[in-house]
Scaffold this motif. Sequence first.
Motif, PDB file in Angstrom:
ATOM      1  N   LEU A   1      -1.538  12.762   0.129  1.00 27.83           N
ATOM      2  CA  LEU A   1      -1.696  11.466   0.769  1.00 27.83           C
ATOM      3  C   LEU A   1      -2.731  11.574   1.873  1.00 27.83           C
ATOM      4  CD1 LEU A   1      -0.542   8.554   1.165  1.00 27.83           C
ATOM      5  CD2 LEU A   1       1.015   9.566   2.818  1.00 27.83           C
ATOM      6  N   LEU A   2      -3.674  10.647   1.899  1.00 25.74           N
ATOM      7  CA  LEU A   2      -4.650  10.550   2.981  1.00 25.74           C
ATOM      8  C   LEU A   2      -4.408   9.240   3.708  1.00 25.74           C
ATOM      9  CD1 LEU A   2      -7.992  11.530   1.195  1.00 25.74           C
ATOM     10  CD2 LEU A   2      -6.597  12.957   2.677  1.00 25.74           C
ATOM     11  N   SER A   3      -4.520   9.258   5.026  1.00 28.95           N
ATOM     12  CA  SER A   3      -4.409   8.030   5.795  1.00 28.95           C
ATOM     13  C   SER A   3      -5.550   7.986   6.790  1.00 28.95           C
ATOM     14  CB  SER A   3      -3.069   7.950   6.531  1.00 28.95           C
ATOM     15  OG  SER A   3      -3.023   6.779   7.307  1.00 28.95           O
ATOM     16  N   GLY A   4      -6.274   6.875   6.801  1.00 29.16           N
ATOM     17  CA  GLY A   4      -7.364   6.690   7.740  1.00 29.16           C
ATOM     18  C   GLY A   4      -6.927   5.946   8.987  1.00 29.16           C
TER      19      GLY A   4
ATOM     20  N   HIS B   1       0.830  -1.212   0.000  1.00 30.99           N
ATOM     21  CA  HIS B   1       0.000   0.000   0.000  1.00 30.99           C
ATOM     22  C   HIS B   1       0.860   1.255   0.000  1.00 30.99           C
ATOM     23  CE1 HIS B   1      -3.848  -2.008   1.796  1.00 30.99           C
ATOM     24  NE2 HIS B   1      -3.298  -2.733   0.849  1.00 30.99           N
ATOM     25  N   ALA B   2       1.904   1.260   0.836  1.00 29.49           N
ATOM     26  CA  ALA B   2       2.785   2.428   0.910  1.00 29.49           C
ATOM     27  C   ALA B   2       3.541   2.626  -0.402  1.00 29.49           C
ATOM     28  CB  ALA B   2       3.765   2.278   2.076  1.00 29.49           C
ATOM     29  N   SER B   3       3.906   1.536  -1.065  1.00 32.17           N
ATOM     30  CA  SER B   3       4.615   1.628  -2.346  1.00 32.17           C
ATOM     31  C   SER B   3       3.722   2.209  -3.427  1.00 32.17           C
ATOM     32  CB  SER B   3       5.152   0.258  -2.760  1.00 32.17           C
ATOM     33  OG  SER B   3       6.095  -0.210  -1.823  1.00 32.17           O
ATOM     34  N   VAL B   4       2.444   1.854  -3.402  1.00 27.68           N
ATOM     35  CA  VAL B   4       1.490   2.440  -4.360  1.00 27.68           C
ATOM     36  C   VAL B   4       1.393   3.942  -4.121  1.00 27.68           C
ATOM     37  CG1 VAL B   4      -0.949   2.552  -5.020  1.00 27.68           C
ATOM     38  CG2 VAL B   4       0.164   0.331  -4.725  1.00 27.68           C
ATOM     39  N   ALA B   5       1.255   4.345  -2.857  1.00 30.95           N
ATOM     40  CA  ALA B   5       1.171   5.770  -2.539  1.00 30.95           C
ATOM     41  C   ALA B   5       2.450   6.490  -2.954  1.00 30.95           C
ATOM     42  CB  ALA B   5       0.906   5.964  -1.049  1.00 30.95           C
TER      43      ALA B   5
ATOM     44  N   ASP C   1       7.786   3.314  11.015  1.00 35.49           N
ATOM     45  CA  ASP C   1       8.951   3.394  10.134  1.00 35.49           C
ATOM     46  C   ASP C   1       8.524   3.540   8.672  1.00 35.49           C
ATOM     47  OD1 ASP C   1      11.825   3.324   9.747  1.00 35.49           O
ATOM     48  OD2 ASP C   1      11.512   1.349   8.854  1.00 35.49           O
ATOM     49  N   ILE C   2       7.502   2.784   8.270  1.00 32.16           N
ATOM     50  CA  ILE C   2       6.992   2.901   6.901  1.00 32.16           C
ATOM     51  C   ILE C   2       6.493   4.321   6.647  1.00 32.16           C
ATOM     52  CG2 ILE C   2       5.183   2.174   5.292  1.00 32.16           C
ATOM     53  CD1 ILE C   2       5.326  -0.615   6.589  1.00 32.16           C
ATOM     54  N   MET C   3       5.706   4.846   7.579  1.00 31.26           N
ATOM     55  CA  MET C   3       5.136   6.187   7.400  1.00 31.26           C
ATOM     56  C   MET C   3       6.237   7.245   7.354  1.00 31.26           C
ATOM     57  SD  MET C   3       2.429   8.023   6.961  1.00 31.26           S
ATOM     58  CE  MET C   3       0.918   7.344   7.591  1.00 31.26           C
TER      59      MET C   3
ATOM     60  N   LEU D   1       6.946   9.698   4.176  1.00 26.64           N
ATOM     61  CA  LEU D   1       6.839  11.161   4.275  1.00 26.64           C
ATOM     62  C   LEU D   1       8.169  11.862   4.040  1.00 26.64           C
ATOM     63  CD1 LEU D   1       4.384  11.431   7.292  1.00 26.64           C
ATOM     64  CD2 LEU D   1       3.872  11.693   4.848  1.00 26.64           C
ATOM     65  N   ALA D   2       9.286  11.160   4.276  1.00 25.42           N
ATOM     66  CA  ALA D   2      10.610  11.762   4.086  1.00 25.42           C
ATOM     67  C   ALA D   2      11.191  11.467   2.706  1.00 25.42           C
ATOM     68  CB  ALA D   2      11.564  11.241   5.165  1.00 25.42           C
ATOM     69  N   ALA D   3      10.420  10.826   1.847  1.00 16.98           N
ATOM     70  CA  ALA D   3      10.920  10.470   0.514  1.00 16.98           C
ATOM     71  C   ALA D   3      11.313  11.724  -0.256  1.00 16.98           C
ATOM     72  CB  ALA D   3       9.850   9.704  -0.262  1.00 16.98           C
TER      73      ALA D   3
END
Length: 158
Positions: free
Chosen positions: A41-44, A30-34, A56-58, A62-64
């Motif tokens: 980006l929206l996160s529920g 999911h994170a790779s698709v985003a 760590d994923i988030m 966000l730091a990409a």
Amino acid sequence: QNQLWKLDPDTLVLDHGVSPAVPYHEAVLHASVALAMGDMLLSGDNLLHFSEERQDIMVRLLAAPTWAVGEHIRWDSGSDLIVGTRPWTDGSLAVFFFNWEDEPRYLTTTAGSCPSCTVTDFWTEEKLIIPGPPAKLTLFVDARHARVLTIRNPEEVD
């Protein structure tokens, strides 16, 4: 125009907070698709209840680095949204490998392969050595998982 969003935001689901939780490999998918789609980006998810691995994923997402202006993901011909590339503003290249299937598989692209390049897994920051002919990049991807590689050519990166 009756549009709520000019560009649809990407929705991120890392852990929906109910049992069973989203498995780690699907959270990375999911994170790779985003990451591939970029922009808003929206996160529920309830961010206060994230495990350390989900945080760590988030944080990595966000730091990409930012995408080169006007650039979008380019899907390999005939890949059916499986393998694609997108350039970062620092001159490096992100290569996306999506396995939507229930079985692990090897995925191959000709994009971004060069003998002098450094290859790093975006999510783990692990440096990779990719065996095989220099014109091809082949990677093993687990079922319902994604891998994102950052490829840097020392001669081209700022």
